[in-house]
Design a protein around this motif. Structure first.
Motif, PDB file in Angstrom:
ATOM      1  N   ASN A  71      29.360  45.534  18.443  1.00  0.00           N
ATOM      2  CA  ASN A  71      28.682  46.765  18.042  1.00  0.00           C
ATOM      3  C   ASN A  71      27.428  47.016  18.868  1.00  0.00           C
ATOM      4  O   ASN A  71      27.083  48.160  19.140  1.00  0.00           O
ATOM      5  N   ALA A  73      26.854  46.501  21.924  1.00  0.00           N
ATOM      6  CA  ALA A  73      27.144  47.121  23.218  1.00  0.00           C
ATOM      7  C   ALA A  73      27.423  48.609  23.076  1.00  0.00           C
ATOM      8  O   ALA A  73      27.267  49.364  24.028  1.00  0.00           O
ATOM      9  N   ARG A  74      27.857  49.006  21.906  1.00  0.00           N
ATOM     10  CA  ARG A  74      28.231  50.412  21.728  1.00  0.00           C
ATOM     11  C   ARG A  74      27.045  51.291  21.338  1.00  0.00           C
ATOM     12  O   ARG A  74      27.200  52.485  21.134  1.00  0.00           O
ATOM     13  N   TYR A  77      25.315  52.215  25.753  1.00  0.00           N
ATOM     14  CA  TYR A  77      26.446  51.875  26.611  1.00  0.00           C
ATOM     15  C   TYR A  77      26.005  51.569  28.045  1.00  0.00           C
ATOM     16  O   TYR A  77      26.778  51.076  28.840  1.00  0.00           O
ATOM     17  N   ALA A  80      24.331  47.503  27.829  1.00  0.00           N
ATOM     18  CA  ALA A  80      25.070  46.725  26.848  1.00  0.00           C
ATOM     19  C   ALA A  80      24.699  45.246  26.864  1.00  0.00           C
ATOM     20  O   ALA A  80      24.519  44.633  25.814  1.00  0.00           O
ATOM     21  N   SER A 156      35.084  43.704  31.083  1.00  0.00           N
ATOM     22  CA  SER A 156      34.981  45.140  30.809  1.00  0.00           C
ATOM     23  C   SER A 156      34.006  45.783  31.786  1.00  0.00           C
ATOM     24  O   SER A 156      33.264  45.097  32.488  1.00  0.00           O
ATOM     25  N   THR A 159      31.163  48.739  27.996  1.00  0.00           N
ATOM     26  CA  THR A 159      30.671  48.187  26.727  1.00  0.00           C
ATOM     27  C   THR A 159      30.949  46.683  26.697  1.00  0.00           C
ATOM     28  O   THR A 159      31.843  46.219  26.012  1.00  0.00           O
ATOM     29  N   TYR A 160      30.118  45.954  27.442  1.00  0.00           N
ATOM     30  CA  TYR A 160      30.317  44.510  27.569  1.00  0.00           C
ATOM     31  C   TYR A 160      30.087  43.802  26.248  1.00  0.00           C
ATOM     32  O   TYR A 160      29.198  44.130  25.492  1.00  0.00           O
ATOM     33  N   CYS A 161      30.919  42.792  26.009  1.00  0.00           N
ATOM     34  CA  CYS A 161      30.617  41.861  24.927  1.00  0.00           C
ATOM     35  C   CYS A 161      30.791  40.481  25.527  1.00  0.00           C
ATOM     36  O   CYS A 161      31.807  39.831  25.345  1.00  0.00           O
ATOM     37  N   GLU A 372      22.363  55.385  21.331  1.00  0.00           N
ATOM     38  CA  GLU A 372      21.409  54.385  20.845  1.00  0.00           C
ATOM     39  C   GLU A 372      20.389  55.043  19.918  1.00  0.00           C
ATOM     40  O   GLU A 372      19.733  54.359  19.145  1.00  0.00           O
TER      41      GLU A 372
END
Lengths: 375, 182
Positions: A71, A73-74, A77, A80, A156, A159-161, A372
């Motif tokens: 979440n 990262a979103r 964007y 992230a 990715s 939107t990196y996680c 954001e």
């Protein structure tokens, strides 16, 4: 931009309200601004938010804290990984998890690449707002290299996680090192071209100098941070002021300007890219070997009761996570303080009495990321 | 900024000032305020050059707690100031002192229904106009905690025994087994 306009009694000069957005290209997302205009001058501005609200803070109260990472990262964007960093750090502090040294280096390098990527997008998009179409092509050309590098390690492109509580999900390899070094050389060689093409341009200077002036006092009243604050002459950067991760080990400068106008924040952002390159370079030179995950991270991460705060320097300013825990693994309350939210709130004061075209300059200099703000 | 002078002023305005371990909690001081002192406190913080980081609410019993976060541009000094709302879920606005609080207060009104008395335009900001009574971040009865339950617990200050509960259940069955075998 000042307010010295004569208000004529003539009926042709009455005030009217213009809706800018929510789909206006220069608001960079679904932001709506109600402009009360008098001729071409904006006398009152009222930003209307919430079109992209996705209840992130509510979602956080319903699942284990660890699983909130995607979440983050979103929200922003463009930054992230830095949002990942803030949240990982928050839980590590709260649960007392030691992070291996290699992880810190990987995190710093990935975060700084992410920061440059964000600044490059701003650079292109801002100049596009101001009517220069070519720079975005050059900026995206450079930005593409960062996306490729980060795609290889994170999987990715936006939107990196990538960060986990206690480490990162995948180790970097030699390809990362060589391609990052190649990118540093490439971007360095492009800076003089950017300066020749854009920064000295007369039209740009006329659009930016003396527009949207801020002072440190205004910044304190509104909570403005990041490049806008540094444009007013305050060298406040959380990487230096409250050194998190291993930022205290690197040699870098905090670029500042004194005037506080749009040109000042423009130059600050531009110079920050060079400083990020310096940090990455030093991290590459010193990159230690070692594990990429802390030894003992419990599956069910219980957070001791109490409240915790974690602040990091995002591309647009200060990002703070504030977590209140009742001792379980699910946050009792999570508040995310996002930089653009406070930065945008100054617009009604900053843009009052401006020409409509200057409002576009001033709002572009905020480097807005609407998701954001709405969260 | 002279921290000792500032601390003295806090002590005059507040009911409790607590030093917090930055390495664990990520901030330096916690200040508990009576709700009628909130405006004096904000004015004092602005005079000392603090900026408003954030303003939020936490739903606990006996009343919703409003948390103000301040920090300083020159020295590291991150402060959490807390005050409870009254029976009418009301508290004074600080949006005329810190204009940045304007939106934070509107957002808190959206999410928790806290009414900021004296706010110039307390209309929905993040939520839609029709959701004005939704108050989505209020806790349901079963999940609502007492304020003491979300404070740091003094008897067990070390976070590590709490952070790794896994080894215990593993250790116990082994011990039982070895006893049975012997």
């Amino acid at each position: 931009m000042s307010m010295d306009i004569e208000v004529l009694e003539d009926s042709r000069h009455h005030r009217y309200v213009l809706n800018m957005g929510p789909q206006h290209p220069s608001t960079h997302g679904v932001l709506r601004v109600l402009l009360e205009l008098e001729g071409e001058y904006a006398m009152e501005l009222l930003p209307v938010l919430g079109y992209g609200h996705r209840c992130h803070e509510k979602i956080a109260e319903f699942k284990p804290a660890k699983s909130f990472m995607p979440n983050t990262a979103r929200m922003d964007y463009l930054g992230a990984l830095i949002y990942n960093q803030g949240f990982a750090q928050l839980l590590e502090k709260a649960a007392g998890i030691e992070v291996p040294e290699r992880v810190e280096y990987i995190r710093v390098m990935a975060s700084e690449l992410n920061r440059i990527q964000s600044h490059l997008l701003w650079y292109g998009a801002y100049l596009l707002d101001l009517g220069a179409f070519t720079p975005i092509m050059y900026a995206f050309d450079d930005r593409e290299h960062i996306l490729d590098i980060l795609e290889d390690v994170t999987g990715s492109r936006l939107t990196y996680c990538y960060f986990r509580v206690g480490g990162v999900s995948k180790d970097i390899d030699d390809k990362f090192v060589t391609s990052t070094r190649a990118f540093i050389d490439r971007l360095r060689s492009r800076f003089p071209m950017y300066e020749d093409l854009v920064n000295g341009n007369v039209i740009l200077q006329k659009r930016l100098i003396d527009v949207g002036e801020l002072t440190p006092h205004i910044c304190a009243r509104y909570g403005i941070t990041g490049p806008m604050l540094r444009g007013t002459g305050v060298a406040y950067d959380l990487r230096r002021a409250e050194p998190y991760s291993i930022y205290s080990e690197f040699d870098f400068e905090i670029p500042t300007e004194t005037k506080g106008d749009c040109m000042a924040s423009f130059l600050v952002r531009f110079r920050e890219m060079e400083q990020s390159l310096r940090i990455i370079e030093q991290a590459l030179d010193r990159l230690p070997e070692g594990p990429i995950m802390a030894a003992k991270v419990p599956k069910k991460l219980k957070i001791p009761a109490g409240d915790y705060n974690s602040s990091v320097e995002a591309p647009r300013g200060e990002l703070s996570y504030y977590l209140v825990s009742d001792g379980s693994d699910v946050p009792y309350r999570l508040k995310v303080r996002t930089p653009s939210y406070s930065n945008l709130s100054v617009v009604p004061e900053m843009c009052q009495g401006m020409l409509l075209s200057d409002v576009v300059s001033a709002m572009g200099s905020l480097d807005l990321v609407i998701p954001e703000i709405d969260r | 900024m002279d921290i000792n002078k500032v601390k003295k002023q806090w002590q005059e305005l507040s009911t409790a000032v607590e030093d917090i371990d930055y390495a664990v909690s990520g901030y330096d001081y916690s200040v508990c305020l009576e709700r009628d002192k909130v405006r004096d406190f904000a004015a004092m913080m602005l005079d000392e050059g603090f900026y408003l980081v954030d303003l939020m609410a936490v739903h606990v019993t006996p009343a919703i707690e409003v948390v103000y976060q301040f920090a300083h541009f020159e020295t590291r000094c991150r402060v959490m100031a807390r005050a409870f709302v009254d029976d009418q879920v009301e508290i004074s606005t600080i949006s005329d002192i810190y204009q940045g609080a304007n939106w934070h207060e509107r957002e808190t009104r959206d999410f928790h229904g806290v009414v900021f008395v004296g706010h110039p335009y307390l209309e929905p900001l993040i939520l839609a106009e029709e959701d004005v009574d939704l108050k989505p971040l209020l806790k349901e009865e079963a999940k609502l905690q007492d304020v003491d339950a979300v404070r740091r617990q003094p008897p067990e200050p070390a976070p590590e025994p709490k952070a790794k509960p896994e080894p215990k259940p593993e250790a116990k069955p082994e011990a039982v087994k070895s006893q049975e075998q012997s």
